[in-house]
Design a protein around this motif. Structure first.
Motif, PDB file in Angstrom:
ATOM      1  N   MET A  68       0.827  -1.214   0.000  1.00 14.43           N
ATOM      2  CA  MET A  68       0.000   0.000   0.000  1.00 14.43           C
ATOM      3  C   MET A  68       0.859   1.261   0.000  1.00 14.43           C
ATOM      4  O   MET A  68       0.555   2.221  -0.716  1.00 14.43           O
ATOM      5  N   ALA A  69       1.934   1.265   0.779  1.00 16.35           N
ATOM      6  CA  ALA A  69       2.819   2.430   0.799  1.00 16.35           C
ATOM      7  C   ALA A  69       3.461   2.634  -0.572  1.00 16.35           C
ATOM      8  O   ALA A  69       3.558   3.766  -1.063  1.00 16.35           O
ATOM      9  N   GLY A  70       3.873   1.543  -1.202  1.00 19.80           N
ATOM     10  CA  GLY A  70       4.469   1.647  -2.533  1.00 19.80           C
ATOM     11  C   GLY A  70       3.498   2.197  -3.557  1.00 19.80           C
ATOM     12  O   GLY A  70       3.846   3.062  -4.366  1.00 19.80           O
ATOM     13  N   VAL A  71       2.264   1.723  -3.511  1.00 21.53           N
ATOM     14  CA  VAL A  71       1.254   2.195  -4.456  1.00 21.53           C
ATOM     15  C   VAL A  71       0.953   3.673  -4.210  1.00 21.53           C
ATOM     16  O   VAL A  71       0.888   4.468  -5.144  1.00 21.53           O
ATOM     17  N   LEU A  72       0.771   4.048  -2.955  1.00 17.68           N
ATOM     18  CA  LEU A  72       0.446   5.442  -2.632  1.00 17.68           C
ATOM     19  C   LEU A  72       1.571   6.403  -3.029  1.00 17.68           C
ATOM     20  O   LEU A  72       1.308   7.531  -3.431  1.00 17.68           O
ATOM     21  N   LEU A  73       2.808   5.962  -2.911  1.00 22.36           N
ATOM     22  CA  LEU A  73       3.931   6.829  -3.285  1.00 22.36           C
ATOM     23  C   LEU A  73       4.174   6.854  -4.792  1.00 22.36           C
ATOM     24  O   LEU A  73       4.532   7.890  -5.355  1.00 22.36           O
ATOM     25  N   LEU A  74       3.984   5.737  -5.450  1.00 25.59           N
ATOM     26  CA  LEU A  74       4.347   5.622  -6.858  1.00 25.59           C
ATOM     27  C   LEU A  74       3.239   6.033  -7.828  1.00 25.59           C
ATOM     28  O   LEU A  74       3.523   6.605  -8.883  1.00 25.59           O
ATOM     29  N   LEU A  75       1.979   5.774  -7.492  1.00 23.42           N
ATOM     30  CA  LEU A  75       0.875   6.003  -8.426  1.00 23.42           C
ATOM     31  C   LEU A  75       0.772   7.443  -8.939  1.00 23.42           C
ATOM     32  O   LEU A  75       0.644   7.656 -10.147  1.00 23.42           O
ATOM     33  N   PRO A  76       0.852   8.484  -8.102  1.00 19.09           N
ATOM     34  CA  PRO A  76       0.764   9.844  -8.651  1.00 19.09           C
ATOM     35  C   PRO A  76       1.926  10.190  -9.590  1.00 19.09           C
ATOM     36  O   PRO A  76       1.744  10.893 -10.580  1.00 19.09           O
ATOM     37  N   ARG A  77       3.096   9.665  -9.292  1.00 23.71           N
ATOM     38  CA  ARG A  77       4.253   9.940 -10.149  1.00 23.71           C
ATOM     39  C   ARG A  77       4.116   9.250 -11.501  1.00 23.71           C
ATOM     40  O   ARG A  77       4.425   9.829 -12.540  1.00 23.71           O
TER      41      ARG A  77
END
Length: 126
Positions: A98-107
């Motif tokens: 979840m942390a990876g998705v939340l950090l990576l998705l907007p970028r």
């Protein structure tokens, strides 16, 4: 004899993608690309570029999972075979994913918007 076909201005793809990754307007690099977490602006506040017809759709989520999979799956398998109790393994894997998705998705979405803008692709649908 003059050429009646107008040549669109050059739009460097790499620069536009990099600006999108940094949440900046792909045209000028100064204006903000998102109004919230993932909602893109209709027009750039800095240069006035119309970004309303650019729709990234499902591409960013697909690429985010594709990028996170090779990192999260081996780590989860390593922990599963290391003898760690399931009560620790499942929440820890879920948190990392979840942390990876939340950090990576907007970028990734910003990069997609930059690439779509650089290629001149406009949405014709609603």
């Amino acid at each position: 004899m003059t050429n009646r076909l107008s040549t669109p201005p050059a739009r460097p793809t790499g620069r536009a993608i990099w600006r999108g990754v940094r949440h900046r307007c792909p045209a000028c690099g100064r204006g903000r690309l998102f109004t919230g977490y993932l909602k893109p602006v209709a027009t750039c506040a800095s240069c006035g570029e119309d970004l309303s017809a650019i729709r990234a759709e499902d591409g960013p989520s697909w690429l985010t999972i594709l990028l996170l999979g090779p990192v999260v799956v081996p780590a989860a398998l390593f922990l599963a075979f290391s003898g760690a109790p399931q009560i620790v393994l499942i929440p820890m894997s879920a948190f990392v994913l979840m942390a990876g998705v939340l950090l990576l998705l907007p970028r990734v979405k910003g990069g997609f918007i930059g690439a779509i803008w650089a290629m001149g692709i406009q949405s014709s649908g609603p």
